[in-house]
Design an enzyme around this catalytic site. Sequence first.
Site, short mmCIF file in Angstrom:
data_model
loop_
_atom_site.label_atom_id
_atom_site.label_comp_id
_atom_site.label_asym_id
_atom_site.label_seq_id
_atom_site.Cartn_x
_atom_site.Cartn_y
_atom_site.Cartn_z
N GLY A 42 -17.45 2.69 -20.26
CA GLY A 42 -16.20 2.25 -20.88
C GLY A 42 -15.33 3.44 -21.22
O GLY A 42 -15.39 4.48 -20.56
N ARG A 43 -14.54 3.32 -22.28
CA ARG A 43 -13.61 4.39 -22.65
C ARG A 43 -14.34 5.71 -22.92
O ARG A 43 -13.95 6.75 -22.40
CB ARG A 43 -12.83 3.99 -23.90
CG ARG A 43 -11.94 2.75 -23.75
CD ARG A 43 -11.28 2.45 -25.09
NE ARG A 43 -10.48 1.23 -25.08
CZ ARG A 43 -10.96 0.03 -25.35
NH1 ARG A 43 -12.24 -0.13 -25.65
NH2 ARG A 43 -10.17 -1.04 -25.34
N ILE A 44 -15.39 5.63 -23.73
CA ILE A 44 -16.09 6.87 -24.10
C ILE A 44 -16.88 7.40 -22.91
O ILE A 44 -16.91 8.61 -22.65
CB ILE A 44 -17.00 6.63 -25.31
CG1 ILE A 44 -16.15 6.25 -26.53
CG2 ILE A 44 -17.85 7.87 -25.61
CD1 ILE A 44 -16.96 5.81 -27.75
N ARG B 279 -22.38 -2.80 -16.83
CA ARG B 279 -22.56 -4.24 -16.57
C ARG B 279 -21.64 -4.72 -15.46
O ARG B 279 -22.00 -5.57 -14.65
CB ARG B 279 -22.31 -5.05 -17.85
CG ARG B 279 -23.43 -4.97 -18.87
CD ARG B 279 -23.14 -5.81 -20.07
NE ARG B 279 -21.98 -5.32 -20.82
CZ ARG B 279 -21.48 -5.90 -21.90
NH1 ARG B 279 -22.04 -7.01 -22.36
NH2 ARG B 279 -20.44 -5.38 -22.53
N THR B 280 -20.44 -4.17 -15.43
CA THR B 280 -19.47 -4.50 -14.38
C THR B 280 -19.07 -3.22 -13.68
O THR B 280 -18.69 -2.24 -14.34
CB THR B 280 -18.21 -5.17 -14.98
OG1 THR B 280 -18.61 -6.32 -15.72
CG2 THR B 280 -17.24 -5.57 -13.87
N ALA C 105 -24.75 5.71 -28.59
CA ALA C 105 -24.35 4.32 -28.68
C ALA C 105 -24.80 3.67 -29.98
O ALA C 105 -24.11 3.75 -31.00
CB ALA C 105 -24.89 3.57 -27.46
N ARG C 106 -25.96 3.04 -29.97
CA ARG C 106 -26.55 2.44 -31.15
C ARG C 106 -28.06 2.68 -31.11
O ARG C 106 -28.66 2.72 -30.05
CB ARG C 106 -26.26 0.93 -31.21
CG ARG C 106 -24.83 0.59 -31.59
CD ARG C 106 -24.53 0.96 -33.04
NE ARG C 106 -23.18 0.62 -33.46
CZ ARG C 106 -22.15 1.44 -33.40
NH1 ARG C 106 -22.31 2.66 -32.91
NH2 ARG C 106 -20.96 1.07 -33.84
N GLU D 226 -30.98 3.36 -39.44
CA GLU D 226 -30.18 4.30 -40.21
C GLU D 226 -29.63 3.67 -41.49
O GLU D 226 -29.32 2.48 -41.51
CB GLU D 226 -29.05 4.90 -39.37
CG GLU D 226 -28.05 3.92 -38.80
CD GLU D 226 -27.03 4.62 -37.91
OE1 GLU D 226 -25.84 4.58 -38.28
OE2 GLU D 226 -27.39 5.19 -36.86
N HIS E 200 -25.10 10.37 -37.42
CA HIS E 200 -24.05 9.43 -37.01
C HIS E 200 -22.66 9.98 -37.33
O HIS E 200 -21.87 9.38 -38.05
CB HIS E 200 -24.23 8.06 -37.69
CG HIS E 200 -23.58 6.94 -36.92
ND1 HIS E 200 -24.04 5.65 -36.97
CD2 HIS E 200 -22.52 6.92 -36.08
CE1 HIS E 200 -23.27 4.87 -36.20
NE2 HIS E 200 -22.34 5.64 -35.66
N ILE E 201 -22.35 11.12 -36.71
CA ILE E 201 -21.07 11.80 -36.97
C ILE E 201 -20.20 11.88 -35.71
O ILE E 201 -19.34 12.75 -35.59
CB ILE E 201 -21.31 13.21 -37.53
CG1 ILE E 201 -22.22 14.05 -36.61
CG2 ILE E 201 -21.90 13.13 -38.93
CD1 ILE E 201 -22.34 15.52 -37.02
N GLY E 202 -20.43 10.96 -34.78
CA GLY E 202 -19.69 11.02 -33.51
C GLY E 202 -18.18 11.04 -33.66
O GLY E 202 -17.48 11.70 -32.91
#
Length: 331
Positions: A160-162, A182-183, A242-243, A272, A290-292
């Site tokens: 995606g964007r990132i 996915r696509t 991501a997560r 987290e 988690h400082i992205g």
Amino acid sequence: MPQNSTLPKVLVARQIFPEGIERLNTFAQVDYNDQILPLDPTELAQRLNGVDGALVTGSERIDAQAIQGASRLKIVSNMIVGFNNLDIQVLTQRGILATNTPDVLTDTTADMGFMLLMAAARRLSESERWLRDGQWKNWSLGGRLGVDVHHSTIGIMGMGRIGQAIAKRALAFGMDVIYYNRTRLSPDIEKAYQATYVTKEELLQRADHVMLVMPYVAENHHLIGAKQLAMMKPTATLINLARGGIVDENALAQALADNVIFAAGLDVYEGEPNVNPRLLEVSNIVLAPHIGSATKKTRLAMMHLAIDNLMAGLQLQRPPSLINAEAWKGD
């Protein structure tokens, strides 16, 4: 805070920058949780009762229980790009708009992903600890050897964007870009990033560096486990931007300890702010809290976009970053 009872009421569930509260106070009565720690679920549900809108972060779970008594709630503005903390189906059924903050954090987060990649590949965190411990006594030809980033192959899972912003950076390092999504992307986008579409399995087998940038959904839970890690090269790195739930952290810790893969870099964790203690026991991993998106400029932009979304929804205008278009009743 305005006392005009005709103004909408909003809940700000977590501490934000003062500029944000100043903006909100110009058009709403604000119930502000001026604390770093999130509200517990019971208090969150209580404070959602009687408000027209809510500004939340990824730490607040907005589900059927949270909004059970929130009869006036019209919009929930999520001040992050992800929205796995929101039960979109429940919100849509209730006619409540849900929004997020895409785009404004793309480049900052991509920078973070590339930094984690380079730090893991070149053993930066491990080497700094070694230096601080006073173990650096002399230079040696075979000391502190990492793996190259330039002219290697990066495998991006989630284009995606990132993911595309990371691919752009990878091209500057002369990297070959392969991706799974996915696509499949359009030929024009693939050409722009010189990116080759592959299966998940081929990506894991071919990539020197695997970058996870996909959203967290149920089917992605522990997408990377022991089986997938065993497919990777022993010289490969794994970066999770991501997560946390996408990676089986116990399997990753074991793979790192056994040198199944070379190194890893994480900015997100399944539990987290708690970190799996097994991850703390291995040396070949870079851990970030988690400082992205954590630059002042970007976090301000996220806050203001979240407020823009909230204001629009309360003024019966379509929010700029609407997630559940099915809940929109306007033109």
